[in-house]
Design a protein around this motif. Structure first.
Motif, PDB file in Angstrom:
ATOM      1  N   LEU A 167      24.414  31.025  40.805  1.00  0.00           N
ATOM      2  CA  LEU A 167      25.178  30.930  42.182  1.00  0.00           C
ATOM      3  C   LEU A 167      26.372  29.981  41.849  1.00  0.00           C
ATOM      4  CD1 LEU A 167      22.608  29.927  44.802  1.00  0.00           C
ATOM      5  CD2 LEU A 167      23.700  32.292  44.591  1.00  0.00           C
ATOM      6  N   VAL A 168      27.503  30.315  41.957  1.00  0.00           N
ATOM      7  CA  VAL A 168      28.859  29.760  42.150  1.00  0.00           C
ATOM      8  C   VAL A 168      29.111  29.149  43.463  1.00  0.00           C
ATOM      9  CG1 VAL A 168      31.052  29.414  40.907  1.00  0.00           C
ATOM     10  CG2 VAL A 168      29.419  30.938  40.077  1.00  0.00           C
TER      11      VAL A 168
ATOM     12  N   VAL B 101      36.487  30.315  35.935  1.00  0.00           N
ATOM     13  CA  VAL B 101      35.266  29.704  36.362  1.00  0.00           C
ATOM     14  C   VAL B 101      34.216  30.456  36.291  1.00  0.00           C
ATOM     15  CG1 VAL B 101      34.007  28.585  38.092  1.00  0.00           C
ATOM     16  CG2 VAL B 101      36.341  27.815  37.678  1.00  0.00           C
ATOM     17  N   VAL B 102      34.315  31.827  36.766  1.00  0.00           N
ATOM     18  CA  VAL B 102      33.409  32.741  36.836  1.00  0.00           C
ATOM     19  C   VAL B 102      32.852  33.218  35.550  1.00  0.00           C
ATOM     20  CG1 VAL B 102      32.454  34.967  37.599  1.00  0.00           C
ATOM     21  CG2 VAL B 102      34.010  33.551  39.229  1.00  0.00           C
ATOM     22  N   ARG B 103      33.890  33.625  34.649  1.00  0.00           N
ATOM     23  CA  ARG B 103      33.877  34.111  33.248  1.00  0.00           C
ATOM     24  C   ARG B 103      33.156  32.783  32.408  1.00  0.00           C
ATOM     25  NH1 ARG B 103      35.833  38.572  31.666  1.00  0.00           N
ATOM     26  NH2 ARG B 103      37.776  39.731  32.705  1.00  0.00           N
ATOM     27  N   SER B 104      33.344  31.773  32.839  1.00  0.00           N
ATOM     28  CA  SER B 104      32.807  30.599  31.990  1.00  0.00           C
ATOM     29  C   SER B 104      31.256  30.588  32.346  1.00  0.00           C
ATOM     30  CB  SER B 104      33.513  29.232  32.231  1.00  0.00           C
ATOM     31  OG  SER B 104      32.919  28.213  31.594  1.00  0.00           O
ATOM     32  N   VAL B 105      30.897  30.683  33.606  1.00  0.00           N
ATOM     33  CA  VAL B 105      29.744  30.591  34.119  1.00  0.00           C
ATOM     34  C   VAL B 105      28.923  31.710  33.512  1.00  0.00           C
ATOM     35  CG1 VAL B 105      27.943  31.020  36.013  1.00  0.00           C
ATOM     36  CG2 VAL B 105      30.047  29.419  36.373  1.00  0.00           C
TER      37      VAL B 105
ATOM     38  N   LEU C 274      30.726  40.080  32.711  1.00  0.00           N
ATOM     39  CA  LEU C 274      30.778  40.918  34.124  1.00  0.00           C
ATOM     40  C   LEU C 274      29.961  41.870  33.908  1.00  0.00           C
ATOM     41  CD1 LEU C 274      33.457  39.045  34.370  1.00  0.00           C
ATOM     42  CD2 LEU C 274      34.154  40.763  35.830  1.00  0.00           C
ATOM     43  N   GLU C 275      29.608  42.583  32.348  1.00  0.00           N
ATOM     44  CA  GLU C 275      29.109  43.875  32.384  1.00  0.00           C
ATOM     45  C   GLU C 275      27.748  43.890  32.638  1.00  0.00           C
ATOM     46  OE1 GLU C 275      31.221  42.412  30.294  1.00  0.00           O
ATOM     47  OE2 GLU C 275      32.737  43.499  30.572  1.00  0.00           O
ATOM     48  N   GLU C 276      27.324  42.409  32.517  1.00  0.00           N
ATOM     49  CA  GLU C 276      25.783  42.585  32.772  1.00  0.00           C
ATOM     50  C   GLU C 276      25.348  42.078  34.127  1.00  0.00           C
ATOM     51  OE1 GLU C 276      23.755  43.201  30.085  1.00  0.00           O
ATOM     52  OE2 GLU C 276      25.535  43.755  29.186  1.00  0.00           O
ATOM     53  N   VAL C 277      26.282  42.269  34.835  1.00  0.00           N
ATOM     54  CA  VAL C 277      25.922  41.755  36.421  1.00  0.00           C
ATOM     55  C   VAL C 277      25.406  43.113  37.274  1.00  0.00           C
ATOM     56  CG1 VAL C 277      26.400  40.676  38.503  1.00  0.00           C
ATOM     57  CG2 VAL C 277      27.222  39.725  36.321  1.00  0.00           C
ATOM     58  N   ASP C 278      24.506  43.215  38.003  1.00  0.00           N
ATOM     59  CA  ASP C 278      24.127  44.111  38.650  1.00  0.00           C
ATOM     60  C   ASP C 278      24.693  44.016  40.109  1.00  0.00           C
ATOM     61  OD1 ASP C 278      22.264  45.981  36.984  1.00  0.00           O
ATOM     62  OD2 ASP C 278      21.164  43.554  36.889  1.00  0.00           O
ATOM     63  N   ASP C 279      24.530  43.079  40.706  1.00  0.00           N
ATOM     64  CA  ASP C 279      25.042  42.866  42.018  1.00  0.00           C
ATOM     65  C   ASP C 279      25.790  41.462  42.358  1.00  0.00           C
ATOM     66  OD1 ASP C 279      23.626  45.235  43.787  1.00  0.00           O
ATOM     67  OD2 ASP C 279      22.122  44.442  42.421  1.00  0.00           O
TER      68      ASP C 279
ATOM     69  N   GLY D  43      39.533  44.646  40.042  1.00  0.00           N
ATOM     70  CA  GLY D  43      40.713  44.812  39.005  1.00  0.00           C
ATOM     71  C   GLY D  43      40.130  45.001  37.540  1.00  0.00           C
ATOM     72  N   GLU D  44      38.847  44.470  37.621  1.00  0.00           N
ATOM     73  CA  GLU D  44      37.956  44.315  36.076  1.00  0.00           C
ATOM     74  C   GLU D  44      37.113  45.468  36.093  1.00  0.00           C
ATOM     75  OE1 GLU D  44      38.120  42.229  33.747  1.00  0.00           O
ATOM     76  OE2 GLU D  44      39.892  41.400  34.693  1.00  0.00           O
ATOM     77  N   GLY D  45      37.302  46.670  37.177  1.00  0.00           N
ATOM     78  CA  GLY D  45      36.348  47.739  36.948  1.00  0.00           C
ATOM     79  C   GLY D  45      34.980  47.482  37.619  1.00  0.00           C
ATOM     80  N   VAL D  46      34.786  46.442  38.414  1.00  0.00           N
ATOM     81  CA  VAL D  46      33.480  46.515  38.914  1.00  0.00           C
ATOM     82  C   VAL D  46      33.382  47.554  40.150  1.00  0.00           C
ATOM     83  CG1 VAL D  46      31.839  44.984  40.385  1.00  0.00           C
ATOM     84  CG2 VAL D  46      33.131  43.992  38.258  1.00  0.00           C
TER      85      VAL D  46
END
Length: 274
Positions: free
Chosen positions: A160-161, A210-214, A221-226, A245-248
């Motif tokens: 959670l951010v 911030v999100v990338r750092s977390v 990002l590639e390991e996030v399902d939802d 833009g990152e392809g999610v």
């Protein structure tokens, strides 16, 4: 030629407000409270999905006001305790939230609609990694989703951010910390404060860095399902645009926008402020 029946299939009953007395009023931040309703004898209120909301109706200053608030406890806890809990933060100019946050007491009777909403956790058979990005009271439905996701599979994890102005204004901050402590490391909470500098806490606003750092130590990002986005429209729009833009893929991005009238799907026209 056979006869065509003109009888219509019975329609689903339209939900109606039920008079419920407030059973709990607990502070959860500066100018914000959790309000609990005893629904132990009302299965219609306990049969909900994590992330849904209820609509409250009350006379406020002589005006009939209706407003929606998300349930912050997972369904399992509500069924176990017989209580659904919503969180309300006073919004300047709001018609109901200042009254809820400052004046409502145990015993107050309000009209309450059974839970509704499509910002919900779907069933999953295997472990999943969820990320919630929320602002202010946007943590309310996502906290319920996080708790339910951890229950769904012992291998599931949640990050959670959470963006707020100050520590005192952080809605459900204590409750999020308690859930993280009980998770055995499967829930991590990262706070970002915009108007207070605190050692060990990020200062500024939520952005891609911030999100990338977390997520750096969990594969990115590639390991996030939802992804679960909830809060002010600007925050949701910025994060959603970046993720796209990152392809999610869009089906992995769930969003809900909070306004002064309650939760709104940002893909639909917003209701007018109340």
């Amino acid at each position: 030629m056979g006869r065509v029946s003109l009888l219509r299939r019975p329609s689903k009953p339209h939900p109606t407000f039920r008079p419920l007395a407030v059973a709990e009023v607990d502070p959860v931040a500066e100018h914000a409270v959790s309000i609990g309703f005893d629904v132990s004898e009302m299965p219609g209120f306990l049969d909900y999905e994590a992330g849904q909301y209820v609509t409250l109706r009350a006379l406020v200053g002589g005006e009939d006001v209706r407003q929606s608030y998300s349930i912050w406890v997972p369904p399992s806890r509500a069924r176990r305790e017989g209580v659904i809990r919503v969180a309300a933060a006073a919004v300047q100019g709001g018609r109901m939230s200042p009254w809820l946050a400052n004046e409502v007491r145990v015993g107050e009777v309000m009209g309450v609609l059974p839970p509704l909403g499509e910002f919900v956790l779907d069933h999953a058979d295997g472990p999943r990694h969820h990320v919630g990005i929320v602002g202010g009271s946007g943590i309310t439905p996502v906290l319920a989703i996080a708790a339910a996701a951890l229950e769904q599979h012992p291998g599931s994890t949640v990050d959670l951010v959470v963006a707020n102005r100050t520590r005192e204004s952080t809605v459900l901050g204590r409750e999020a910390a308690e859930l993280a402590d009980a998770s055995g490391g499967r829930l991590r909470v990262e706070h970002v404060l915009s108007r207070e500098r605190v050692d060990g806490v990020r200062h500024g606003r939520i952005d891609p860095l911030v999100v990338r750092s977390v997520l750096a130590d969990v594969g990115g990002l590639e390991e996030v399902d939802d992804w679960w986005l909830c809060g002010p429209e600007g925050l949701i729009a910025d994060v959603e645009a970046w993720l796209g833009g990152e392809g999610v893929a869009a089906e992995h991005i769930h969003r809900e926008r909070f306004t002064s009238t309650g939760p709104v799907d940002p893909r639909k026209p917003a209701t007018s402020a109340g």
